[in-house]
Design a protein around this motif. Structure first.
Motif, PDB file in Angstrom:
ATOM      1  N   PRO A  58       0.809  -1.228   0.000  1.00  0.00           N
ATOM      2  CA  PRO A  58       0.000   0.000   0.000  1.00  0.00           C
ATOM      3  C   PRO A  58       0.840   1.274   0.000  1.00  0.00           C
ATOM      4  CG  PRO A  58       0.033  -0.952   2.188  1.00  0.00           C
ATOM      5  CD  PRO A  58       0.729  -1.935   1.297  1.00  0.00           C
ATOM      6  N   GLU A  59       2.124   1.139   0.313  1.00  0.00           N
ATOM      7  CA  GLU A  59       2.977   2.326   0.407  1.00  0.00           C
ATOM      8  C   GLU A  59       3.749   2.617  -0.876  1.00  0.00           C
ATOM      9  OE1 GLU A  59       5.313   2.388   3.961  1.00  0.00           O
ATOM     10  OE2 GLU A  59       3.731   1.468   5.174  1.00  0.00           O
ATOM     11  N   CYS A  60       4.341   1.568  -1.470  1.00  0.00           N
ATOM     12  CA  CYS A  60       5.171   1.816  -2.659  1.00  0.00           C
ATOM     13  C   CYS A  60       4.600   1.203  -3.932  1.00  0.00           C
ATOM     14  CB  CYS A  60       6.592   1.301  -2.427  1.00  0.00           C
ATOM     15  SG  CYS A  60       6.716  -0.503  -2.377  1.00  0.00           S
ATOM     16  N   GLY A  61       3.568   0.352  -3.794  1.00  0.00           N
ATOM     17  CA  GLY A  61       2.957  -0.256  -4.974  1.00  0.00           C
ATOM     18  C   GLY A  61       3.650  -1.502  -5.472  1.00  0.00           C
ATOM     19  N   GLU A  62       4.682  -1.972  -4.765  1.00  0.00           N
ATOM     20  CA  GLU A  62       5.376  -3.207  -5.158  1.00  0.00           C
ATOM     21  C   GLU A  62       4.380  -4.361  -5.180  1.00  0.00           C
ATOM     22  OE1 GLU A  62       8.813  -5.751  -5.930  1.00  0.00           O
ATOM     23  OE2 GLU A  62       8.360  -3.616  -6.174  1.00  0.00           O
TER      24      GLU A  62
END
Length: 351
Positions: A58-62
């Motif tokens: 949810p933070e970097c989209g990885e």
């Protein structure tokens, strides 16, 4: 059945779970979320675009690998391919076999196919068109009788006699008589996302109605219609196809099966269930009354488990409460009066 892969910690039940994953980009554990994105899958050398469900940070989209989500997306791709090429779904092949009381191996022998062929088809392998045409032909008992008479088959006499008895019983079966004759005229459509990638199945629809009518004392028609919608949508969410193959449309009191009044008329004519008007303190109520038992093996264990779950979830809901609850669903909120509510909204169901 699709399972939660190792390394994924489930913190939710009945919808795509929130999963704890280690993000190498962020260098920490995160509560991964599921997003939907367009992806191309190759099915039988053909490129098929589907809405894939992908697990991401949810933070970097990885993006993270999740076997459960990949399996369901692949199933959607296979079903889309089958729909385009007018091929039977795995569960429809299984139903053809089971209506004659045959094991997978016996059915394969009957058709002069390899021992594992039926097993592969029922577990998701895509059948070739010649095999599909024969299966479609044999779905009708009269055609099975003709096939047995005109072809050299590899099953022994005892099994052949048993099969002929099953054919005769099917030919003379008066259960669901009216519905079986009328349903194909109004409800026969190719599997698509609008019917949960399943052709309408009158017997399963009736079995669902009987299940809830017997499970829920004093069941009202308005509530039943919502229970049917939730059951089909949740089963689709979990397995990639609906139970009944019914389309659901947006009406004032929430989602309802398309042409539900006609279906109830068919069920009453077949002495399966009927709607009885009762008066309670001056209020008119439309109560669902079962008139028969649920046919044996009409519903699979997986289907029954979903129906039980829906019945338990809404056990204490009245018609108005479940109607208001259904109005909050994304599929209902984003459609207009009379529009079909696509099963693609199943991923947003709030349970």
């Amino acid at each position: 059945m699709l399972g939660i892969p190792r390394g994924c910690v489930c913190t939710g039940i009945g919808r795509w779970p929130s999963l704890r994953k280690y993000c190498e980009v962020c260098a920490k554990e995160v509560d991964a979320k599921v997003i939907t994105k367009k992806e191309i899958y190759e099915v039988c050398t053909e490129q098929v675009e589907v809405d894939a469900r992908v697990l991401v940070c949810p933070e970097c989209g990885e993006e993270f690998y999740c076997e459960e989500l990949d399996s369901v997306t692949l199933l959607h791709a296979y079903n889309k391919y089958r729909t385009k090429h007018k091929l039977l779904l795995p569960e429809e092949i299984k139903k053809i076999r089971e209506q004659y009381g045959l094991s997978q191996r016996s059915f394969a022998k009957l058709l002069n196919w390899g021992d594992k062929t039926i097993h592969r088809y029922e577990n998701g392998a895509i059948q070739d068109k010649a095999h599909n045409s024969l299966l479609l032909f044999l779905r009708t008992p009269e055609n099975m009788r003709a096939y047995l008479a005109e072809n050299e088959i590899l099953i022994d006499e005892r099994r052949k006699e048993k099969l002929l008895t099953a054919v005769e019983n099917l030919e003379h079966d008066c259960g669901y008589h009216t519905g079986k004759k009328i349903a194909p005229l109004f409800f026969t459509e190719m599997p698509s996302v609008e019917n949960g990638f399943k052709s309408f199945d009158y017997e399963k629809f009736c079995a669902m109605v009987l299940f809830f009518a017997k499970k829920c004392a004093g069941l009202q028609k308005v509530k039943l219609l919502k229970l049917l919608n939730y059951s089909d949508m949740v089963f689709y969410q979990k397995y990639g196809s609906s139970i009944s193959g019914a389309k659901y449309v947006h009406l004032t009191y929430g989602p309802v099966p398309q042409n539900y009044d006609m279906l109830f008329g068919m069920m009453e004519a077949d002495h399966i269930a009927h709607i009885e008007v009762v008066f309670d303190h001056g209020y008119e109520k439309h109560q669902v009354i079962p008139d028969s038992e649920i046919p044996q093996e009409a519903l699979t264990e997986a289907e029954l488990a979903v129906l039980e779950r829906i019945a338990d979830k809404f056990a204490d809901f009245g018609s108005a409460e479940i109607s208001n609850y259904s109005h909050q669903e994304k599929g209902y909120a984003l459609t207009k009066q009379g529009e079909v509510i696509s099963y693609s909204y199943a991923r947003d169901i709030r349970l």
